[in-house]
Motif scaffolding. Sequence first.
Motif, PDB file in Angstrom:
ATOM      1  N   GLY A 175     -25.861 -89.254 -88.213  1.00 13.51           N
ATOM      2  CA  GLY A 175     -25.427 -89.306 -89.479  1.00 13.51           C
ATOM      3  C   GLY A 175     -26.161 -88.781 -90.705  1.00 13.51           C
ATOM      4  N   ALA A 176     -25.451 -88.764 -91.814  1.00 13.61           N
ATOM      5  CA  ALA A 176     -25.855 -88.196 -92.987  1.00 13.61           C
ATOM      6  C   ALA A 176     -26.820 -89.253 -93.773  1.00 13.61           C
ATOM      7  N   ALA A 177     -28.341 -88.856 -94.196  1.00 14.21           N
ATOM      8  CA  ALA A 177     -29.079 -89.609 -94.794  1.00 14.21           C
ATOM      9  C   ALA A 177     -28.748 -89.909 -96.072  1.00 14.21           C
ATOM     10  N   PRO A 178     -29.137 -90.722 -97.002  1.00 16.77           N
ATOM     11  CA  PRO A 178     -28.930 -90.928 -98.209  1.00 16.77           C
ATOM     12  C   PRO A 178     -29.557 -89.540 -98.965  1.00 16.77           C
ATOM     13  N   GLU A 179     -29.082 -89.404-100.175  1.00 18.65           N
ATOM     14  CA  GLU A 179     -29.723 -88.179-100.933  1.00 18.65           C
ATOM     15  C   GLU A 179     -31.195 -88.677-101.023  1.00 18.65           C
ATOM     16  N   ALA A 180     -32.077 -87.680-101.121  1.00 15.77           N
ATOM     17  CA  ALA A 180     -33.644 -88.062-101.419  1.00 15.77           C
ATOM     18  C   ALA A 180     -33.732 -88.706-102.794  1.00 15.77           C
ATOM     19  N   ARG A 181     -34.712 -89.585-102.833  1.00 16.70           N
ATOM     20  CA  ARG A 181     -34.685 -90.113-104.142  1.00 16.70           C
ATOM     21  C   ARG A 181     -36.183 -91.182-104.126  1.00 16.70           C
ATOM     22  N   HIS A 182     -36.442 -91.669-105.010  1.00 16.86           N
ATOM     23  CA  HIS A 182     -37.621 -92.786-105.088  1.00 16.86           C
ATOM     24  C   HIS A 182     -37.016 -93.803-106.248  1.00 16.86           C
ATOM     25  N   GLN A 183     -37.992 -94.817-106.320  1.00 12.48           N
ATOM     26  CA  GLN A 183     -37.763 -95.931-107.182  1.00 12.48           C
ATOM     27  C   GLN A 183     -36.398 -96.621-106.805  1.00 12.48           C
ATOM     28  N   HIS A 184     -36.006 -96.636-105.644  1.00 15.72           N
ATOM     29  CA  HIS A 184     -34.601 -97.289-104.944  1.00 15.72           C
ATOM     30  C   HIS A 184     -34.992 -98.638-104.704  1.00 15.72           C
ATOM     31  N   SER A 185     -33.945 -99.310-103.894  1.00 16.48           N
ATOM     32  CA  SER A 185     -34.148-100.863-103.487  1.00 16.48           C
ATOM     33  C   SER A 185     -33.599-100.621-101.812  1.00 16.48           C
ATOM     34  N   ALA A 186     -34.376-101.244-100.928  1.00 20.83           N
ATOM     35  CA  ALA A 186     -34.055-101.292 -99.584  1.00 20.83           C
ATOM     36  C   ALA A 186     -34.263-102.938 -99.328  1.00 20.83           C
ATOM     37  N   ALA A 187     -33.376-103.217 -98.317  1.00 24.20           N
ATOM     38  CA  ALA A 187     -33.486-104.385 -97.735  1.00 24.20           C
ATOM     39  C   ALA A 187     -33.025-104.646 -96.261  1.00 24.20           C
ATOM     40  N   ALA A 188     -33.799-105.528 -95.526  1.00 30.99           N
ATOM     41  CA  ALA A 188     -33.381-105.583 -94.055  1.00 30.99           C
ATOM     42  C   ALA A 188     -32.463-106.770 -93.678  1.00 30.99           C
ATOM     43  N   LEU A 189     -31.586-106.480 -92.922  1.00 35.11           N
ATOM     44  CA  LEU A 189     -30.762-107.534 -92.245  1.00 35.11           C
ATOM     45  C   LEU A 189     -31.348-107.628 -90.605  1.00 35.11           C
ATOM     46  N   ALA A 190     -32.414-108.322 -90.667  1.00 38.65           N
ATOM     47  CA  ALA A 190     -33.295-107.961 -89.407  1.00 38.65           C
ATOM     48  C   ALA A 190     -32.480-108.451 -88.267  1.00 38.65           C
ATOM     49  N   ASP A 191     -31.788-109.560 -88.453  1.00 40.81           N
ATOM     50  CA  ASP A 191     -31.157-110.058 -86.824  1.00 40.81           C
ATOM     51  C   ASP A 191     -29.755-109.264 -86.740  1.00 40.81           C
ATOM     52  N   ARG A 192     -29.357-107.970 -87.612  1.00 33.57           N
ATOM     53  CA  ARG A 192     -28.304-107.294 -87.249  1.00 33.57           C
ATOM     54  C   ARG A 192     -29.140-105.828 -86.771  1.00 33.57           C
ATOM     55  N   GLY A 193     -30.569-105.578 -86.977  1.00 32.73           N
ATOM     56  CA  GLY A 193     -31.090-104.353 -86.964  1.00 32.73           C
ATOM     57  C   GLY A 193     -30.823-103.537 -87.905  1.00 32.73           C
ATOM     58  N   VAL A 194     -30.304-104.011 -89.251  1.00 33.22           N
ATOM     59  CA  VAL A 194     -30.058-103.079 -90.088  1.00 33.22           C
ATOM     60  C   VAL A 194     -30.869-103.064 -91.358  1.00 33.22           C
ATOM     61  N   MET A 195     -30.817-101.718 -91.915  1.00 38.04           N
ATOM     62  CA  MET A 195     -31.486-101.522 -93.059  1.00 38.04           C
ATOM     63  C   MET A 195     -30.377-100.922 -94.239  1.00 38.04           C
ATOM     64  N   LEU A 196     -30.542-101.406 -95.493  1.00 33.38           N
ATOM     65  CA  LEU A 196     -29.625-101.159 -96.497  1.00 33.38           C
ATOM     66  C   LEU A 196     -30.413-100.470 -97.620  1.00 33.38           C
ATOM     67  N   VAL A 197     -29.962 -99.345 -98.132  1.00 34.18           N
ATOM     68  CA  VAL A 197     -30.595 -98.783 -99.262  1.00 34.18           C
ATOM     69  C   VAL A 197     -29.596 -98.401-100.422  1.00 34.18           C
ATOM     70  N   TYR A 198     -30.113 -98.481-101.538  1.00 34.11           N
ATOM     71  CA  TYR A 198     -29.067 -98.332-102.608  1.00 34.11           C
ATOM     72  C   TYR A 198     -29.968 -98.108-103.923  1.00 34.11           C
ATOM     73  N   GLY A 199     -29.150 -97.406-104.963  1.00 30.41           N
ATOM     74  CA  GLY A 199     -30.169 -97.284-106.196  1.00 30.41           C
ATOM     75  C   GLY A 199     -31.110 -96.184-106.185  1.00 30.41           C
ATOM     76  N   GLY A 200     -31.888 -96.060-107.311  1.00 28.09           N
ATOM     77  CA  GLY A 200     -32.769 -95.257-107.337  1.00 28.09           C
ATOM     78  C   GLY A 200     -32.583 -93.988-108.015  1.00 28.09           C
ATOM     79  N   ARG A 201     -33.393 -92.954-108.102  1.00 30.91           N
ATOM     80  CA  ARG A 201     -33.174 -91.734-108.810  1.00 30.91           C
ATOM     81  C   ARG A 201     -33.899 -90.539-108.260  1.00 30.91           C
ATOM     82  N   ASN A 202     -33.545 -89.338-108.505  1.00 30.26           N
ATOM     83  CA  ASN A 202     -34.434 -88.091-108.239  1.00 30.26           C
ATOM     84  C   ASN A 202     -34.323 -87.474-109.618  1.00 30.26           C
ATOM     85  N   ARG A 203     -34.580 -86.098-109.407  1.00 33.35           N
ATOM     86  CA  ARG A 203     -34.687 -85.232-110.737  1.00 33.35           C
ATOM     87  C   ARG A 203     -33.305 -84.965-111.345  1.00 33.35           C
ATOM     88  N   LEU A 204     -32.257 -85.064-110.666  1.00 34.78           N
ATOM     89  CA  LEU A 204     -30.954 -84.834-111.100  1.00 34.78           C
ATOM     90  C   LEU A 204     -30.127 -86.023-111.195  1.00 34.78           C
TER      91      LEU A 204
END
Length: 435
Positions: A175-204
């Motif tokens: 699958g396609a990884a999210p676009e490279a960035r920093h200062q984003h947020s991530a959360a784990a739904l551990a019982d589902r084995g899932v990581m969620l990523v959203y927000g943040g920024r890069n240079r552009l």
Amino acid sequence: MLRWTVHLRGGPDRAEHATVAVGSKVYAFGGHTVAGMAYMHNTGQSVTPTDAVNVSVFNTVSLRWMKLPLPLSSSASCVAEEGGGELPPPPDASASAAPPTATPPIAVAPPPVATAVAAAAPAPSRRWGHTAILIGGVAYLWGGYNYYTKEYYDALHAFDVDAHRWLRVQPKVSGAAPEARHQHSAAALADRGVMLVYGGRNRLTAFGLGEVARLDTRAMAWSRIDARGAPPAPPPPIAGSSHHPSAACVVGTRVLEFGGGGPARGGYSNAVRAFDADSNSWLTLGGGVGGVGSHRGPLPEAREGHSAFVHDGALYVFGGRDATQEFHDVWRFDPKGAWWKAVAPRGGGAGLGAGGGQGPAWRPSMCCCVVGDRVVLFGGYKGHSANMAADDLHILDLSPSLKTLSKMAVIRHGLKQQGLPHNVRWELAAMTTAG
């Protein structure tokens, strides 16, 4: 009554790092350090851009830090052997390891010294503004920014917290990884084995909440979620501007998101939003700047760079900053009734410096982890200074025992310890000695 019970100095200095809690230990990955900041500000400090991200461990039993002797370089030469370690199969939800429900007992003997473990995969490069989450004994590290090489990262890294080694994952991820960035947020739904990523920024690009990236760690596959009900995407970043993430915590199947923003992105927020993993939609709870809906109780001031944790189904927020000031207040949000309440933990316990176990000073970009009934907070920037990272650690006890309160009284009033049992004297020394 919440109490600040421990304040220790002398630990690793860092800000915008990432942490996970495993049993009675807290693992800290990377971040901005004093040496790195000195390099940034041309002070002649020697830093190798390709150095591996450092990993430090805080033991909440012995109250001591330990730096893992991992590879000093993130180059291919770090690989100890061809084939390397493999990702273990994720456990069933019923078998997932849970943090202790009570404060772990203090051990009498000091902790053992770590032994070097050969790396099974290249360690990731040094970085800051990344995230780390824990699923099934594996810490998944994603994103971040390397100031020295000017790189934003989108590769996934996995760290085995039991074997203390990096695991090979990249050839296995589809699958396609999210676009490279920093200062984003991530959360784990551990019982589902899932990581969620959203927000943040890069240079552009400054990324909004409308696109949520989902990593299924069982299938090792990325996918995209077009989340409903998301606020408009923020404007593109301005050169030289800064943005710190909101703080994300999981309650059931919802990811609670508080605050965030920045002066170059339309201001700061004090709204609480919730991403519902069942409906793939954003809900706004608690009103506030940048949000809608009703709430009860006074609202905390809008901010970024704060820390947050969940305890007994409630969201707690600490610290952060806006354009003119830093915060060191503690707030509690009950998502069931959208009820905000300012919390004033008591201090005066163990620790170094005036006031003993006082809470942390005003600062943004620190990290916190819940370990049983205690919250470990450490690091962060010293005020608005971008070239000073804190090296102190604080423990907020959510339900202090009679023994803990008694030890705090001994330290606070300078009572004699000669008649106390050896293990209690050792505990008192651990609570008041630099880590």
